[in-house]
Enzyme design. Structure first.
Site, mmCIF file in Angstrom:
data_model
loop_
_atom_site.group_PDB
_atom_site.id
_atom_site.type_symbol
_atom_site.label_atom_id
_atom_site.label_comp_id
_atom_site.label_asym_id
_atom_site.label_seq_id
_atom_site.Cartn_x
_atom_site.Cartn_y
_atom_site.Cartn_z
ATOM 1 N N SER A 158 0.836 -1.194 0.000
ATOM 2 C CA SER A 158 0.000 0.000 0.000
ATOM 3 C C SER A 158 0.880 1.258 0.000
ATOM 4 O O SER A 158 1.707 1.428 -0.875
ATOM 5 C CB SER A 158 -0.970 -0.043 1.188
ATOM 6 O OG SER A 158 -1.974 0.936 1.067
ATOM 7 N N ASP A 254 -10.010 -3.024 -5.933
ATOM 8 C CA ASP A 254 -9.136 -2.110 -5.203
ATOM 9 C C ASP A 254 -8.983 -0.823 -6.012
ATOM 10 O O ASP A 254 -8.651 -0.879 -7.200
ATOM 11 C CB ASP A 254 -7.776 -2.785 -5.014
ATOM 12 C CG ASP A 254 -6.797 -1.983 -4.183
ATOM 13 O OD1 ASP A 254 -7.091 -0.812 -3.857
ATOM 14 O OD2 ASP A 254 -5.728 -2.527 -3.851
ATOM 15 N N HIS A 284 -8.304 -4.477 -1.293
ATOM 16 C CA HIS A 284 -7.007 -3.913 -0.919
ATOM 17 C C HIS A 284 -6.456 -4.577 0.344
ATOM 18 O O HIS A 284 -7.187 -4.859 1.295
ATOM 19 C CB HIS A 284 -7.172 -2.410 -0.669
ATOM 20 C CG HIS A 284 -5.897 -1.673 -0.462
ATOM 21 N ND1 HIS A 284 -5.006 -1.422 -1.474
ATOM 22 C CD2 HIS A 284 -5.360 -1.113 0.655
ATOM 23 C CE1 HIS A 284 -3.979 -0.746 -1.007
ATOM 24 N NE2 HIS A 284 -4.158 -0.552 0.281
#
Length: 312
Positions: A158, A254, A284
């Site tokens: 991320s 995502d 995600h």
């Protein structure tokens, strides 16, 4: 929107009775506390790992870190400097402890997890400086850390994936005395202008919505004019010819899914070797749900084995 995997739907149903607050609805401290309550979803601690806490002295500050090695390992082996996700705002050594243990054991790697400074208390370029300087610190002390200095990767997920990609690009383009042999990116956020098509396609996705993504970006890079900088949006890099080989994992459902595929294409066009895998029906950061989502376990195994192959 494509269908979410049944195990993800089951998890979301279990969370629906007490849904996590949106980040802008609570204090920063409360938002971080909510994240800590979800750590258990990552699964049990791998007992086949030796773990010790470190402090990394940087210019004018000290950042906390954690070292992971397969239990009983005494010889030098390939290493990974890992940057956790959390939207630049939350996350740390504990949130990614289970993941880093698995990377170390399954990949036969020495992993150094770095707790870089968080926003909004520390805005850009604080986390970037911590990431780059921490990598260089590890590289300089590879013998002491029993890491093969010629086989050192950078990785993250991320927001940490962005820090990993930025670190790899910056150290490849400039001379810092540290060499990045490979980069591993898990659901990376690589475009802080939110121009990927997936931002709209999956703008209401669970676990990370467009609104939450943009709120997090606002906390770390409040200056909109900086967001097209290659250092905060690696997708805007104009020269990736010297970037190290990449292993990229993305989730289908995502908002930043297309960041991964766009970056993989850009690296390949620059002649960089890339392995990319998309996990269908996954949201995600699904690998942090490995305790309840089987695809999360498979993704971690594939990521660990893939990094190991790139480094050996």
């Amino acid at each position: 929107m494509s269908n979410l995997h049944p195990q993800v739907l089951e998890l979301l149903a279990s969370l629906s009775t007490n849904p996590p607050a949106q980040p802008w609805e609570v204090s920063i401290a409360a938002y971080r506390a909510v994240g800590e309550k979800l750590i258990g979803l990552a699964g049990d601690l791998n007992p086949h790992c030796d773990v010790r806490d470190l402090e990394i002295p940087l210019r004018g500050r000290v950042v906390k870190a954690r070292s992971y090695s397969p239990k009983g390992a005494t010889t030098a082996m390939p290493g990974v400097v890992y940057f956790h996700g959390g939207g630049f705002v939350r996350g740390g050594l504990e949130s990614h402890d289970r993941l880093c243990r698995e990377l170390s054991v399954q990949g036969a790697l020495r992993v150094i997890s770095v707790a870089y400074r968080l926003a909004p208390e520390n805005t850009y370029p604080s986390a970037h400086a911590d990431a780059i300087e921490s990598f260089c610190w590890v590289a300089d002390r590879s013998d002491e850390l029993r890491i093969d200095g010629e086989a050192l990767a950078v990785a993250g997920d991320s927001s940490g994936g962005m820090l990993a990609a930025a670190t790899a690009a910056i150290l490849s383009a400039r001379t810092y005395g540290a060499s990045v042999k490979a980069q591993g990116l898990l659901c990376p956020v690589l475009d802080l202008t939110s121009s990927s098509d997936s931002v709209n396609r999956y703008g209401s996705a669970p676990l990370l919505s467009r609104a939450a993504l943009e709120w997090c970006i606002d906390q770390y890079v409040p200056d909109v004019g900086l967001r097209e900088s290659p250092e905060v949006s690696p997708l805007f890099s104009t020269n990736l010819n010297n970037a190290p080989p990449a292993l990229i994992v993305n989730a289908e459902i995502d908002p930043v899914s297309d960041d991964a595929s766009r970056y993989a294409s850009k690296l390949q066009a620059s002649g960089v070797a890339v392995v990319q895998r998309e996990y269908a029906g996954m949201p995600h950061s699904f690998f942090l749900l490995a305790g309840v989502v089987d695809e999360g376990k498979r993704a971690i195994t594939g990521f660990a084995e893939g990094l190991s192959r790139l480094l050996r």
